[in-house]
Design an enzyme around this catalytic site. Sequence first.
Site, PDB file in Angstrom:
ATOM      1  CE  LYS A 294       6.553  21.162  16.395  1.00 51.16           C
ATOM      2  NZ  LYS A 294       5.080  21.379  15.874  1.00 51.16           N
TER       3      LYS A 294
ATOM      4  CG  ASP B 144       3.444  19.937  13.002  1.00 49.72           C
ATOM      5  OD1 ASP B 144       3.119  18.651  13.456  1.00 49.72           O
ATOM      6  OD2 ASP B 144       4.466  20.674  13.163  1.00 49.72           O
TER       7      ASP B 144
HETATM    8  P1  NAP Z   1       4.009  29.675  19.360  1.00 44.71           P
HETATM    9  O1  NAP Z   1       4.957  29.607  17.973  1.00 44.71           O
HETATM   10  O2  NAP Z   1       4.284  29.994  20.582  1.00 44.71           O
HETATM   11  O3  NAP Z   1       2.752  30.799  18.838  1.00 44.71           O
HETATM   12  C1  NAP Z   1       1.773  30.950  19.571  1.00 44.71           C
HETATM   13  C2  NAP Z   1       0.765  31.921  18.901  1.00 44.71           C
HETATM   14  O4  NAP Z   1      -0.251  32.139  19.923  1.00 44.71           O
HETATM   15  C3  NAP Z   1       1.182  33.430  18.451  1.00 44.71           C
HETATM   16  O5  NAP Z   1       0.498  33.500  17.236  1.00 44.71           O
HETATM   17  C4  NAP Z   1       0.763  34.121  19.460  1.00 44.71           C
HETATM   18  O6  NAP Z   1       0.583  35.597  19.046  1.00 44.71           O
HETATM   19  C5  NAP Z   1      -0.496  33.741  20.144  1.00 44.71           C
HETATM   20  N1  NAP Z   1      -1.074  33.993  21.037  1.00 44.71           N
HETATM   21  C6  NAP Z   1      -0.632  33.628  22.452  1.00 44.71           C
HETATM   22  N2  NAP Z   1      -1.203  34.269  23.366  1.00 44.71           N
HETATM   23  C7  NAP Z   1      -2.115  34.819  22.844  1.00 44.71           C
HETATM   24  C8  NAP Z   1      -3.348  35.723  23.327  1.00 44.71           C
HETATM   25  N3  NAP Z   1      -3.498  35.741  24.659  1.00 44.71           N
HETATM   26  N4  NAP Z   1      -4.103  36.177  22.462  1.00 44.71           N
HETATM   27  C9  NAP Z   1      -4.027  36.191  20.942  1.00 44.71           C
HETATM   28  N5  NAP Z   1      -3.003  35.443  20.672  1.00 44.71           N
HETATM   29  C10 NAP Z   1      -1.932  34.849  21.322  1.00 44.71           C
HETATM   30  O7  NAP Z   1       2.931  28.314  19.220  1.00 44.71           O
HETATM   31  P2  NAP Z   1       2.549  27.118  17.971  1.00 44.71           P
HETATM   32  O8  NAP Z   1       3.783  26.261  18.013  1.00 44.71           O
HETATM   33  O9  NAP Z   1       2.235  27.801  16.909  1.00 44.71           O
HETATM   34  O10 NAP Z   1       1.421  26.399  18.782  1.00 44.71           O
HETATM   35  C11 NAP Z   1       0.172  26.936  18.925  1.00 44.71           C
HETATM   36  C12 NAP Z   1      -0.706  26.214  19.698  1.00 44.71           C
HETATM   37  O11 NAP Z   1      -1.113  25.231  18.780  1.00 44.71           O
HETATM   38  C13 NAP Z   1      -0.052  25.745  20.931  1.00 44.71           C
HETATM   39  O12 NAP Z   1      -0.695  26.060  22.116  1.00 44.71           O
HETATM   40  C14 NAP Z   1      -0.495  23.993  20.834  1.00 44.71           C
HETATM   41  O13 NAP Z   1      -1.583  23.855  21.913  1.00 44.71           O
HETATM   42  C15 NAP Z   1      -0.873  23.920  19.549  1.00 44.71           C
HETATM   43  N6  NAP Z   1      -0.631  22.713  18.649  1.00 44.71           N
HETATM   44  C16 NAP Z   1      -1.194  21.854  18.353  1.00 44.71           C
HETATM   45  C17 NAP Z   1      -0.737  20.721  17.715  1.00 44.71           C
HETATM   46  C18 NAP Z   1      -1.358  19.518  17.563  1.00 44.71           C
HETATM   47  O14 NAP Z   1      -0.640  18.645  16.770  1.00 44.71           O
HETATM   48  N7  NAP Z   1      -2.809  19.507  17.902  1.00 44.71           N
HETATM   49  C19 NAP Z   1       0.695  21.074  17.067  1.00 44.71           C
HETATM   50  C20 NAP Z   1       1.233  22.210  17.129  1.00 44.71           C
HETATM   51  C21 NAP Z   1       0.789  23.200  18.004  1.00 44.71           C
HETATM   52  P3  NAP Z   1       1.739  36.645  19.281  1.00 44.71           P
HETATM   53  O15 NAP Z   1       2.516  36.666  18.207  1.00 44.71           O
HETATM   54  O16 NAP Z   1       0.930  37.971  19.238  1.00 44.71           O
HETATM   55  O17 NAP Z   1       2.337  36.424  20.597  1.00 44.71           O
END
Ligand code: NAP
Length: 279
Positions: A80, A117
């Site tokens: 992205k 988004d």
């Molecule tokens: P990302 O950039 O990789 O961010 C991951 C986030 O999760 C960070 O804030 C990370 O915290 C936190 N995290 C990971 N493991 C954790 C744990 N064990 N305990 C607490 N916090 C934890 O991912 P993203 O793109 O923002 O996406 C996040 C999730 O949203 C994805 O898994 C996906 O399933 C979902 N999503 C869904 C859509 C949709 O259309 N429905 C769209 C986008 C994303 P740290 O900074 O501390 O590592």
Amino acid sequence: MQALRPAAAVAPARRWRLGVAGWPVAHSRSPAMHRAALQALGLHAWGYDLLPLPPDVAADALRALPRGGFAGANVTIPHKHLALEVADVATPAARAIGAANTLTVLEDGTIEADNTDAPGLIDCLGGDVAGRTALVLGAGGSARACAWALRAAGAARVAVWNRTPERAHELARDLGVEAVDAAFAADVLVHCTSVGLHDADATFARLPLTADGLGAYGTVVDLVYRPGGTPLLHAAQAAGVRTVDGLAILVAQGARSLERWTGRPVPRAVMESAARDGG
Ligand code: NAP
């Protein structure tokens, strides 16, 4: 100067290609959702495919979209940020968020980056955000889009909590929102961490929430989607709270992208049922 139009909206009868670029991307429900919408729109010559792009080829592949006959593409993890970098122009939303999920080929063959988004979240909240309070959990790419969207839609307070607090503070500085160390009662809770995706049982151990405390929120949005629902949404429903699941968010962002490429309103109910039928 007149704004450039999407190439495919100018010549919809052509055999346009669309797709979702990511790595990995095999699990995506976007092809089923978009193909159903294209059929319903009578755009039978258009196609929508998975575009699995390893990081070492992604930049060149995205830059080649216009030459490949693409009207545009959705872009997902981990590309992205790259999508924003390779584009010729970007919308204010994509620039402010620092990431794009939608690339559109314009009528002069250049590429525009947008972030659907953000408006997709607001669509799912029924637009009812101005003056409300919101807590966003997470500081990754999706949390940035959600925090920006809530602030741009006029929320009175937008606060971000993250497991790694430094990232919440950085996001807050970048987007003009607040970073917090603990959860608080709010009109809207948006869960944007990856907790609950694979390790459903650990949800409440990893987030600053308790199942019993979810009645403190008016609406709970969980970006994570799992067949059968997530523990967070199950607990919110048990507390009588309005919920929005990750598939609803996926449909809303996808509908916004398809509207941009085609220049036409798209059948959201058709997209939602195709996305949900995927399992
Ligand atoms: P990302 O950039 O990789 O961010 C991951 C986030 O999760 C960070 O804030 C990370 O915290 C936190 N995290 C990971 N493991 C954790 C744990 N064990 N305990 C607490 N916090 C934890 O991912 P993203 O793109 O923002 O996406 C996040 C999730 O949203 C994805 O898994 C996906 O399933 C979902 N999503 C869904 C859509 C949709 O259309 N429905 C769209 C986008 C994303 P740290 O900074 O501390 O590592």
